[in-house]
Design an enzyme around this catalytic site. Structure first.
Site, PDB file in Angstrom:
ATOM      1  N   ASP A 309       0.612  -1.262  -0.030  1.00 14.75           N
ATOM      2  CA  ASP A 309      -0.008   0.027  -0.116  1.00 14.75           C
ATOM      3  C   ASP A 309       0.768   1.285  -0.024  1.00 14.75           C
ATOM      4  OD1 ASP A 309      -2.716   1.420   0.374  1.00 14.75           O
ATOM      5  OD2 ASP A 309      -1.669   2.106   2.319  1.00 14.75           O
ATOM      6  N   GLU A 352       1.102  -0.466  -4.989  1.00 15.52           N
ATOM      7  CA  GLU A 352       0.096   0.496  -5.294  1.00 15.52           C
ATOM      8  C   GLU A 352       0.744   1.924  -5.225  1.00 15.52           C
ATOM      9  OE1 GLU A 352      -3.192   3.324  -3.939  1.00 15.52           O
ATOM     10  OE2 GLU A 352      -1.568   2.417  -2.484  1.00 15.52           O
TER      11      GLU A 352
END
EC number: 2.4.1.18
Length: 639
Positions: A309, A352
């Site tokens: 993330d 990401e």
């Protein structure tokens, strides 16, 4: 007497940043040896004056339970000659200025259910796995030329019990796995499952990085869930957050009264956007902690990959209007990827990253970050902007569809329709579509077809598979009652058929990361907003023809250039009646005709559905010339 102390090598490697199984040293471990048993506790608190162990076994009184400092850089340890499995515990830390803090164990394998915050002595070993067939199969196949369609979900809101409580890990195995199999997804991606105090952080503000959240059961229960997924042929990817962590007082933040896991400088430490603290990725002990954590989930939970993330939050120094490169983060990510791929060459490491940082999926030896996949946020933003544009104005934003192919092979991309796009007032994918009720569904079917046929692997967030109208409500379950309505059932049938088509036809996945796998037929028809292209497989003449119409007009006898002089059979059409469409399909094989068109040597004439996509394959049984002297008339309707 049991020898329990760390070796000099372990201490050296930890402080050097390369003790990549630091969970074998730190945390609480029940040790059995020579008929004796005891429990060892080890913690890193470099600024502490004293550290004591408190818990349910000593009535939370740390007197006579002082940890011994076993390294000058702050490793503390104590051995209790009892089996303390199942007991609650914390560390009572006296800071340099005399304050006393109660802290959970950063390396705890299990934690109390929120709102309680104690760590639990837990035997992480001992689960008997039955996924050997899955692991052998994974070793034989390279994911790059295989189907990869990920179903992203939040464990706590996919489905809930009648009283509103969560399904457990074991119960979800019975509920979720048949559903995923029925749809044909290859993998599931779970929003973070590390222990976290606040439900509505969805796990992205974690504290217990080595604790599978107790909301849904024990760590062994989660192992059971993943084991069952593997036995069913489903891969499991975890959302993982190595960039920042929750600042709650019982956790990592100011662990011993001073910055330990976070940057010392407040400007670098504080993540004002999320209200969290940024990990100090240049600190060796933090690198040992985080890289070990990835290996821990791989070793004990058999996870098949990580979606890392907020990579941009790590790559650039925070809280600045100027993007300054964080070299510590670059080094950390490179070392992370090198280490996990050395452990499992078939792991999925998915970045990401919303920036244009170069070479994210290039190998580290060639200057890359070393991931093997990256979310294509640019494609996702462009295509959603295009779809939200009124159809009559789409001709003015034609480049929103075409631009992605200019960089589609610069990285190994995954095309994500993720949770981020259907929350915080952004509306669901279905609700983003303009037009009438029927037109919304037609355009969502078109969008999913385009997702399927565009180069890159695929990801869809839960609820999208049946066209949820409302955006994601994280405190509720999905709107399962929508299956009572024809259009939603038909949408779900369409998604299942897309997945079957995806797995059946190799041109849709074999060359996702090579320019050889894609060729425009007609990229310039902005006026009608019609796009046509070829997807190719590895074998010569293994191809599919794709035609997309982003307006509400139907066309009969529409000419499309084709490369082979043969018949073409429609394998899926989003306007089929069974999918909720109006039946503007091509039910019979279409014969290619002599005469170049769209730069191809031959052409076909076909029906183009409104707000629709048609995928055709060449029929391989002989050429048109061998059985047809006159052109085959175009199809004008559906049966």
């Amino acid at each position: 007497m049991i020898a329990v102390g760390p070796t000099d090598l372990e201490i050296y490697l930890f402080h050097e940043g390369s003790l990549y199984k630091s969970y074998e040293l730190f945390g609480a471990h029940v040790i059995k040896k020579n008929g004796m048993v005891g429990t060892r506790f080890c913690v890193w608190a470099p600024h502490a004056r004293e550290v004591r162990l408190v818990g349910s076994f000593n009535e939370w009184n740390g007197t006579n339970f002082n940890l011994m400092k076993v390294s000058n850089q702050g490793v503390w340890m104590i051995f209790i000659p009892e089996n303390l499995e199942g007991h609650l515990y914390k560390y009572e830390i006296t800071t340099n200025d005399g304050n006393v803090l109660l802290k959970s164990d950063p390396y705890a394998f299990y934690s109390e259910l929120r709102p309680h915050t104690a760590s639990i002595v837990y035997n992480i070993k001992g689960y008997q796995w039955n996924d050997q067939t899955w692991r052998r199969k994974k070793q034989r196949k390279r994911i790059y030329d295989q189907p990869l369609f990920i179903y992203e979900l939040h464990f706590g809101s996919w489905k809930k019990k009648e009283d509103g409580s969560f399904y457990t890990y074991q119960e979800m195995a019975e509920e979720l796995i048949p559903y995923v199999l029925e749809h044909g997804f290859t993998h599931i991606e779970l929003l973070p499952l590390v222990e976290h105090p606040f439900d509505r952080s969805w796990g992205y503000q974690g504290i217990g990085y080595y604790s599978a959240t107790s909301r849904y059961g024990t760590p062994h229960d989660l192992m059971y869930f993943i084991d069952r997924c593997h036995q069913a042929g489903i891969g499991v990817i975890l959302d993982w957050v190595p960039g920042h962590f929750c600042k709650d007082s019982h956790g990592l933040y100011m662990f011993d009264g001073a910055p330990a896991y976070e940057y010392a400088n407040m400007q670098d430490r504080e993540n004002y956007v999320w209200g969290t603290a940024n990990f100090d990725l240049g600190k060796p002990e933090v690198r040992s902690f985080l890289i070990s954590n990835a290996l821990f989930w791989m070793e004990y939970f058999h996870v098949d990959g990580f979606r890392v993330d907020a990579v941009a939050n790590m790559l650039y120094w925070p809280n600045s209007d100027v993007l300054y490169k964080n070299t510590y983060a670059v080094e950390f990510l490179q070392k992370l990827n090198e280490t996990v791929f050395a452990y499992d060459p078939n792991i999925l490491m998915i970045a990401e990253d919303s920036t244009d940082w170069p070479r994210v999926t290039a190998p580290t030896y060639d200057g890359g970050l070393g991931f093997n996949y990256k979310w294509n946020m640019g494609w996702m933003n462009d295509i959603l902007t295009y779809m939200e544009t009124p159809p009559e104005h789409r001709k003015y934003v034609h480049n929103k569809v075409t631009f992605s192919l200019l960089y589609a092979y610069s990285e190994n991309f995954i095309l994500p329709f993720s949770h981020d796009e259907v929350v915080h007032g952004k509306k669901s994918l279905l609700s983003k579509m303009p037009g009438t009720y029927e037109e919304k569904f037609a355009q969502l079917r078109l969008l999913y077809g385009y997702l399927l046929t565009h180069p890159g692997k695929k990801l869809l967030f839960m609820g999208g598979e049946f066209g949820q109208f409302d955006e994601w409500k994280d405190l509720e379950q999905l709107d399962w009652m929508l299956f009572d309505f024809d259009m939603h059932r038909n949408m779900n049938m369409y998604v299942k058929e897309l997945l079957k088509c995806y797995k059946r036809y190799k041109p849709l996945y074999e060359l996702d990361h090579s320019p050889d796998g894609f060729e425009w037929i007609d990229v310039h028809n902005a006026e009608q907003s019609i796009f046509s292209f070829i997807r190719r497989g590895k074998k010569e003449d293994d191809l599919l023809i794709v035609v997309c119409n982003f307006t509400n007009k139907v066309y009969h006898g529409y000419k499309v250039g084709v490369p082979l002089f043969t018949r073409y059979r429609e394998v899926i059409n989003s306007d089929a009646i069974q999918f909720g469409g109006f039946g503007n399909i091509n039910p019979k094989p279409i014969a290619a005709m002599e005469g170049p068109f769209h730069g191809k040597p031959y052409h076909i004439q076909m029906t183009i559905p409104p707000f629709g996509i048609s995928i055709l394959r060449p029929v391989k049984k002989g050429s048109v010339k061998s059985f047809m002297k006159t052109p085959h008339p175009p199809s004008h309707g559906a049966s």
